[in-house]
Design an enzyme around this catalytic site. Structure first.
Site, PDB file in Angstrom:
ATOM      1  N   GLY A  57       0.826  -1.206   0.000  1.00 45.36           N
ATOM      2  CA  GLY A  57       0.000   0.000   0.000  1.00 45.36           C
ATOM      3  C   GLY A  57       0.855   1.249   0.000  1.00 45.36           C
ATOM      4  N   GLN A  81      -5.655  -7.749  -3.359  1.00 45.18           N
ATOM      5  CA  GLN A  81      -5.499  -8.003  -1.927  1.00 45.18           C
ATOM      6  C   GLN A  81      -6.532  -7.200  -1.155  1.00 45.18           C
ATOM      7  OE1 GLN A  81      -3.782  -5.397   0.323  1.00 45.18           O
ATOM      8  NE2 GLN A  81      -4.710  -6.601   1.976  1.00 45.18           N
ATOM      9  N   THR A 101      -5.797 -10.638   3.497  1.00 44.88           N
ATOM     10  CA  THR A 101      -4.705 -10.523   4.474  1.00 44.88           C
ATOM     11  C   THR A 101      -5.287 -10.630   5.875  1.00 44.88           C
ATOM     12  OG1 THR A 101      -3.446  -9.160   2.945  1.00 44.88           O
ATOM     13  CG2 THR A 101      -2.832  -9.024   5.264  1.00 44.88           C
ATOM     14  N   ARG A 138       4.345   0.975  14.436  1.00 45.27           N
ATOM     15  CA  ARG A 138       5.589   1.234  13.706  1.00 45.27           C
ATOM     16  C   ARG A 138       6.228   2.511  14.235  1.00 45.27           C
ATOM     17  NH1 ARG A 138       2.571  -0.914   9.306  1.00 45.27           N
ATOM     18  NH2 ARG A 138       2.484   1.056   8.215  1.00 45.27           N
ATOM     19  N   LYS A 172      -3.392 -14.620   3.172  1.00 42.29           N
ATOM     20  CA  LYS A 172      -2.023 -14.132   3.392  1.00 42.29           C
ATOM     21  C   LYS A 172      -1.830 -13.751   4.855  1.00 42.29           C
ATOM     22  CE  LYS A 172       1.097 -10.417   1.846  1.00 42.29           C
ATOM     23  NZ  LYS A 172       0.991  -9.336   2.824  1.00 42.29           N
ATOM     24  N   ASP A 195       6.588 -15.141   2.097  1.00 37.57           N
ATOM     25  CA  ASP A 195       7.281 -13.869   1.855  1.00 37.57           C
ATOM     26  C   ASP A 195       7.934 -13.381   3.128  1.00 37.57           C
ATOM     27  OD1 ASP A 195       5.466 -12.356   3.393  1.00 37.57           O
ATOM     28  OD2 ASP A 195       4.427 -11.534   1.659  1.00 37.57           O
ATOM     29  N   GLY A 248      11.691 -10.917   3.517  1.00 41.10           N
ATOM     30  CA  GLY A 248      13.151 -10.946   3.495  1.00 41.10           C
ATOM     31  C   GLY A 248      13.768 -11.636   2.297  1.00 41.10           C
ATOM     32  N   GLY A 272       8.075  -7.930  -1.458  1.00 42.28           N
ATOM     33  CA  GLY A 272       7.426  -6.645  -1.206  1.00 42.28           C
ATOM     34  C   GLY A 272       8.372  -5.490  -1.456  1.00 42.28           C
TER      35      GLY A 272
HETATM   36  C1  LIG Z   1       5.396  -0.358   2.508  1.00 39.97           C
HETATM   37  C2  LIG Z   1       4.672  -1.649   2.605  1.00 39.97           C
HETATM   38  C3  LIG Z   1       3.304  -1.677   2.441  1.00 39.97           C
HETATM   39  C4  LIG Z   1       2.616  -2.898   2.538  1.00 39.97           C
HETATM   40  N1  LIG Z   1       1.273  -2.898   2.314  1.00 39.97           N
HETATM   41  C5  LIG Z   1       0.608  -4.068   2.357  1.00 39.97           C
HETATM   42  C6  LIG Z   1      -0.761  -4.119   2.036  1.00 39.97           C
HETATM   43  O1  LIG Z   1      -1.368  -3.107   1.724  1.00 39.97           O
HETATM   44  N2  LIG Z   1      -1.372  -5.313   2.117  1.00 39.97           N
HETATM   45  C7  LIG Z   1      -0.729  -6.469   2.474  1.00 39.97           C
HETATM   46  O2  LIG Z   1      -1.342  -7.546   2.521  1.00 39.97           O
HETATM   47  N3  LIG Z   1       0.596  -6.450   2.737  1.00 39.97           N
HETATM   48  C8  LIG Z   1       1.268  -5.287   2.681  1.00 39.97           C
HETATM   49  N4  LIG Z   1       2.601  -5.279   2.931  1.00 39.97           N
HETATM   50  C9  LIG Z   1       3.310  -6.547   3.198  1.00 39.97           C
HETATM   51  C10 LIG Z   1       3.779  -7.173   1.886  1.00 39.97           C
HETATM   52  O3  LIG Z   1       2.702  -7.622   1.121  1.00 39.97           O
HETATM   53  C11 LIG Z   1       4.686  -8.386   2.126  1.00 39.97           C
HETATM   54  O4  LIG Z   1       4.048  -9.300   2.987  1.00 39.97           O
HETATM   55  C12 LIG Z   1       6.052  -7.996   2.717  1.00 39.97           C
HETATM   56  O5  LIG Z   1       6.481  -6.761   2.239  1.00 39.97           O
HETATM   57  C13 LIG Z   1       7.058  -9.086   2.384  1.00 39.97           C
HETATM   58  O6  LIG Z   1       8.282  -8.812   2.949  1.00 39.97           O
HETATM   59  P1  LIG Z   1       9.501  -8.103   2.150  1.00 39.97           P
HETATM   60  O7  LIG Z   1       9.149  -6.650   2.057  1.00 39.97           O
HETATM   61  O8  LIG Z   1      10.654  -8.349   3.075  1.00 39.97           O
HETATM   62  O9  LIG Z   1       9.645  -8.777   0.821  1.00 39.97           O
HETATM   63  C14 LIG Z   1       3.309  -4.089   2.843  1.00 39.97           C
HETATM   64  C15 LIG Z   1       4.708  -4.051   2.991  1.00 39.97           C
HETATM   65  C16 LIG Z   1       5.388  -2.861   2.876  1.00 39.97           C
HETATM   66  C17 LIG Z   1       6.881  -2.856   3.023  1.00 39.97           C
END
Ligand SMILES: Cc1cc2nc3c(=O)[nH]c(=O)nc-3n(C[C@H](O)[C@H](O)[C@H](O)COP(=O)(O)O)c2cc1C
Length: 368
Positions: free
Chosen positions: A68, A117, A145, A154, A241, A296, A298, A319
């Site tokens: 997002g 999502q 999710t 945070r 998720k 997911d 890292g 992500g």
């Molecule tokens: C800035 C940011 C916004 C995110 N927004 C959402 C979201 O809107 N919906 C969701 O299901 N996960 C969201 N996530 C989680 C990601 O879908 C994902 O699970 C996660 O980033 C995976 O880890 P990684 O960033 O280490 O690859 C967000 C992650 C980040 C970093």
């Protein structure tokens, strides 16, 4: 490059995790607990990365996770990332909290594999209407999710006075002014909207809400019965998720869900949780072939993808890598992130003596 281009408060919003960021660090550290045991003298001149995700082809075992508020880092980052995913031949998940609407993304990448999502909001009629829009726009899968009954805490955002909409403190204004490549386009084009949530009260107006401004609308009462209802109303593939335990994965399978993502939201929700890679193996052992298991958190190297598959995932999601890519250089940047991972996956497989994704198994993690 993203760190350099973005004001610190914006970069930290993307980069950060919850509280002490233990889950965030654990996700990365878990990959360091495994090692690869290569087989040599196999002919690896041809490597096939092509895979199947949710029964459909993908050019490699990877999909782009929903993120997002990406539009705060680059103008129309959502469409940039969606286009990059399409070019790379991998599925793309659009977030409820994206800055581009469900319909716009469908129009921009009509042929691409698209998942929507959904966050389950207190206003259930609104939530179902949003899901209906995704259905009408031809999204292939619905991703619900479930690791976010309330918003994570945070602390980087609090320390940086970062919220959406922006809070213009003296420090933030200085931070913005020192990053003109980011702030001038933002000034010219205006602050991004959250179009999927237009019509939902309170999101846009509340200036004091911390960055996860949709957070106050999440429905903490959402439960397994409600998930069953979502299964009933969504006729295509359903992905859950944010599952971390085998018992929850089994319950999702029993409800008829097609796939899960073992995820802790990139360490942005529960802190002091398990690393997702550590949660993956027991889930894969318990679930076998009952449902598709993705993971997911890292994933930053091709070797990480090999390890995740060896531990039982059929694909990984990323992500931040594509998000940082987009913040550094829009579509080209997001595509570069995907290309780097593809190259490393291919190289790692060759160095391990593997020529196709379906040859990756637990065997590659053990010396004999
Ligand atoms: C800035 C940011 C916004 C995110 N927004 C959402 C979201 O809107 N919906 C969701 O299901 N996960 C969201 N996530 C989680 C990601 O879908 C994902 O699970 C996660 O980033 C995976 O880890 P990684 O960033 O280490 O690859 C967000 C992650 C980040 C970093």
């Amino acid at each position: 490059m993203a760190r350099k281009r973005l004001p610190r408060a914006v970069f930290d919003f993307y980069d950060g995790g919850a509280e002490d960021e233990r889950s965030l660090r654990a996700n990365r550290a878990a990959f360091g607990q495994h090692a690869l045991a290569p087989r040599v003298l196999n002919d690896v001149s041809q490597v096939v990365l092509a895979s199947t995700i949710l029964g459909q082809p993908a050019s490699m075992p990877l999909a782009v996770a929903p993120t997002g508020a990406a539009g705060f880092g680059w103008h129309q980052a959502d469409s940039a990332i969606a286009r990059a995913a399409m070019q790379a031949g991998v599925p793309y998940a659009l977030s409820t909290a994206a800055n581009t609407s469900i319909a716009e993304i469908a129009a921009i990448v009509p042929q691409a594999r698209k998942w929507f999502q959904a966050y389950i909001l207190r206003n259930r009629a609104f939530t179902e209407n949003m899901i209906r829009r995704a259905l009408d726009a031809g999204y292939e899968a619905l991703m619900i999710t479930v690791d976010l009954p309330v918003g994570g805490k945070r602390e980087r955002d609090s320390r940086n006075d970062f919220s959406i909409p922006f809070r213009y403190t003296a420090r933030n204004v200085l931070d913005f002014a020192l990053h003109p490549c980011w702030s001038l386009p933002m000034l010219m084009r205006g602050i991004p909207k959250v179009p999927n949530l237009v019509g939902l009260n309170s999101t846009a107006q509340d200036t004091r809400t911390v960055a996860s401004s949709v957070g106050r609308n999440f429905d903490p009462s959402f439960n397994w019965d409600d998930l069953r209802h979502m299964r009933d109303i969504w006729p295509h593939k359903l992905i859950v998720k944010g599952i971390m335990r085998a018992s929850d994965a089994e319950r999702a399978a029993t409800l008829g869900c097609d796939a899960i993502v073992v995820s802790n939201h990139g360490g942005r929700q529960l802190d002091a949780g398990y690393a997702t890679l550590d949660a993956l193996a027991p889930i894969a052992r318990a679930l076998g072939r009952d449902l598709e298991i993705m993971v997911d958190g890292g994933v930053r190297r091709g070797a990480d993808i090999v390890m995740a598959l060896a531990l039982g995932a059929s694909a990984v999601l990323i992500g931040r890598p594509t998000l940082y890519g987009a913040c550094a250089g829009g579509e080209a940047g997001a595509l570069r992130a995907l290309d780097i991972l593809r190259d490393e996956l291919s190289r790692t497989m060759q160095l391990c003596g593997l020529t196709s994704v379906d040859q990756i198994s637990a065997d590659i993690l053990a010396l004999d």
